[in-house]
Enzyme design. Structure first.
Site, PDB file in Angstrom:
ATOM      1  CG  ASP A 270      -1.867  -1.200   1.204  1.00 38.11           C
ATOM      2  OD1 ASP A 270      -2.192  -1.688   0.118  1.00 38.11           O
ATOM      3  OD2 ASP A 270      -2.226  -1.663   2.307  1.00 38.11           O
TER       4      ASP A 270
ATOM      5  CG  HIS B 258      -2.166  -2.222  -6.917  1.00 36.55           C
ATOM      6  ND1 HIS B 258      -1.296  -2.812  -7.795  1.00 36.55           N
ATOM      7  CD2 HIS B 258      -1.863  -2.753  -5.708  1.00 36.55           C
ATOM      8  CE1 HIS B 258      -0.521  -3.664  -7.149  1.00 36.55           C
ATOM      9  NE2 HIS B 258      -0.850  -3.651  -5.880  1.00 36.55           N
TER      10      HIS B 258
END
Ligand code: GDP
Ligand code: IMO
Ligand code: MG
Length: 427
Positions: free
Chosen positions: A13, A41
């Site tokens: 992340d 994503h």
């Protein structure tokens, strides 16, 4: 730089989706090379806000082809849903292909993941990822190329899989699956996805031979690598740069550039060592309350992310593994309001300073050593060159470069595609 590999440099992340979207106009091909729909994503561009799980983050670029590569574990239902959503937003997905060697993630992988998670406490995303990779190693899976088999051959492969899988399911008290229901499911996926399946090795080599620009998109990050991360609180694949070559079937020496993506602080989802995790108010405030797309909640599971200060030894360690040619440091804008910013420069283990990354058990015990830098107390959102960032922001960046042995060529100053500061010298 025909072959670039982009990987996470912390716990995941970091902003990989945004960086890939930013780089995609220069690319001919983008390949997701490991992981499955555990990924989230985030891409924010003129087409909308997207949390991509399986589709490579370059799908928005009309002249760029996308490949879901051999090293992935793909739930076809999730992929079809994602393609549908992209189409509804006017995104053309015709140039997306799937490696015939990629693993098909079946409903029983998800079911077993959820059953096992009740006991293990690893904090998986419950998307079946670990089970799909485990069954790959046991040679019990179906792969995308199998969808194009004759009915007889496909049924034989289903029987081989179920013979084993049903033993596992019944051991957990769950219902076994039948050959017919699996055949029906796979036939539907063949109809929906069959035309996208390619033999990946020649496919990739043709792009390499023609010196096309290829970007390999890593999922997660080295600290969650099955071999090199914080086992067992890891994913079941290798989110490291070299795996792009291993799974792609091309020589590692063909990789021209490795780009690491780091967050300007630290975050993690799931269990395991996280030395700089902090309850400091300045850190906790970075989480937001979940209403903005860049708040710190898991893009896949919605779980609140664990947060901490920037941990230089971690990025130095993942640099040893990946060999970053440069680093993209995202989310520096999130620190805009802080009076002071801490950086972890090293660890104490049992009270003694150490200059190496300790193994797992020891990493749980280390105590971070911090250096405190003054904040810059002004917005960086509109800055587009690193040299134009406030002096204290530049000092923060320089210090991270020194401590991690990297060069930072991109700085994220906001979640949108264009909110990136680059070096004037490298424009
Ligand atoms: P990935 O898994 O590495 O692609 O990252 P995620 O998308 O899961 O998480 C990164 C989060 O940070 C997302 O919400 C992005 O929109 C956001 N983001 C990425 N870069 C920046 C940045 O430079 N500034 C801000 N404010 N947000 C960013
Ligand atoms: P991206 O690609 C953050 C974590 C899970 C768990 C461990 C194993 O968006 O960076 P798994 O479901 O893979 O078996 O879970 O890895 N995890 C992630 N954490 N971002 C992700 O993906 C993740 N994918 C898995 O929380 O600790
Ligand atoms: Mg993510």
């Amino acid at each position: 730089m025909p072959v670039t590999v982009l990987v996470g440099s912390q716990w995941g992340d970091e902003g990989k989706g945004k960086m890939i979207d930013y780089l995609s106009p220069k690319m001919d091909l983008i390949v997701r090379f490991q992981g499955g729909d555990n990924a989230g994503h985030t891409v924010i561009n003129d087409k909308g806000v997207f949390k991509l799980h399986l589709v490579p983050s370059g799908i928005f670029e009309e002249n760029c082809t996308s490949l879901i590569g051999t090293g992935t574990a793909v739930n076809p239902d999730v992929l079809l849903e994602e393609l549908k959503q992209l189409n509804e937003h006017g995104v053309d997905t015709d140039r997306l292909f799937i490696s015939g060697r990629a693993q098909i993630l079946m409903p029983y992988h998800r079911e077993l993941d959820a059953l096992m998670e009740e006991h293990s406490g690893i904090g998986t995303t419950k998307r079946g990822i670990g089970l799909c990779y485990a069954h790959k190693m046991l040679r019990k899976n179906l792969r995308f190329a199998d969808l194009n088999d004759s009915e007889e051959d496909l049924r034989a492969k289903i029987r081989r899989a179920l013979e084993y899988v049903n033993l596992e399911l019944t051991a957990y008290g769950a219902k076994p699956y039948t050959e017919d229901e699996m055949y029906e499911l796979l036939s539907g996926w063949k109809k929906a996805l069959g035309d996208r399946i390619v033999e990946p090795v020649n496919f990739l080599h043709n792009y390499i031979k023609e010196e096309k620009n290829i970007l390999f998109e890593g999922q997660l990050a080295a600290m969650k690598d099955i071999d090199l991360g914080i086992y067992p609180y890891v994913t079941s694949s290798n989110p490291v740069a070299a795996y792009a070559a291993v799974s792609g079937g091309f020589p590692a020496k063909e990789i021209d550039r490795v780009l690491g993506v780091a967050k300007a602080f630290s975050s993690a989802v799931g269990g395991g060592a996280f030395p700089t995790e902090s309850e400091d108010e300045e850190i906790q405030i970075l989480r937001g309350d979940g209403d903005k797309p860049d708040d710190e909640f898991g893009a896949r599971t919605g779980r609140s992310r664990r947060l901490g200060w920037f941990d230089a030894p971690i990025v130095k360690y993942t640099n040893m593994i990946n060999g970053y040619d440069s680093l993209a440091l995202c989310k520096i804008d999130k620190l805009d309001d802080l009076d002071e910013i801490k950086i972890c420069t090293g660890y104490l283990l049992d009270g003694e300073p150490i200059d190496y990354m300790p193994g797992n058990n020891a990493l749980e015990r280390v105590e971070p050593v911090y250096e405190v830098l003054p904040g810059w107390k002004s917005s960086t959102r509109d800055v587009r060159y690193i040299e134009d960032l406030p002096e204290n922001a530049q000092n923060y960046i320089k210090r991270i470069e020194e401590l991690t042995g990297t060069t930072i060529d991109y700085v994220g100053v906001g979640p949108g595609r264009d909110e990136i500061a680059i070096r004037k010298t490298k424009e």
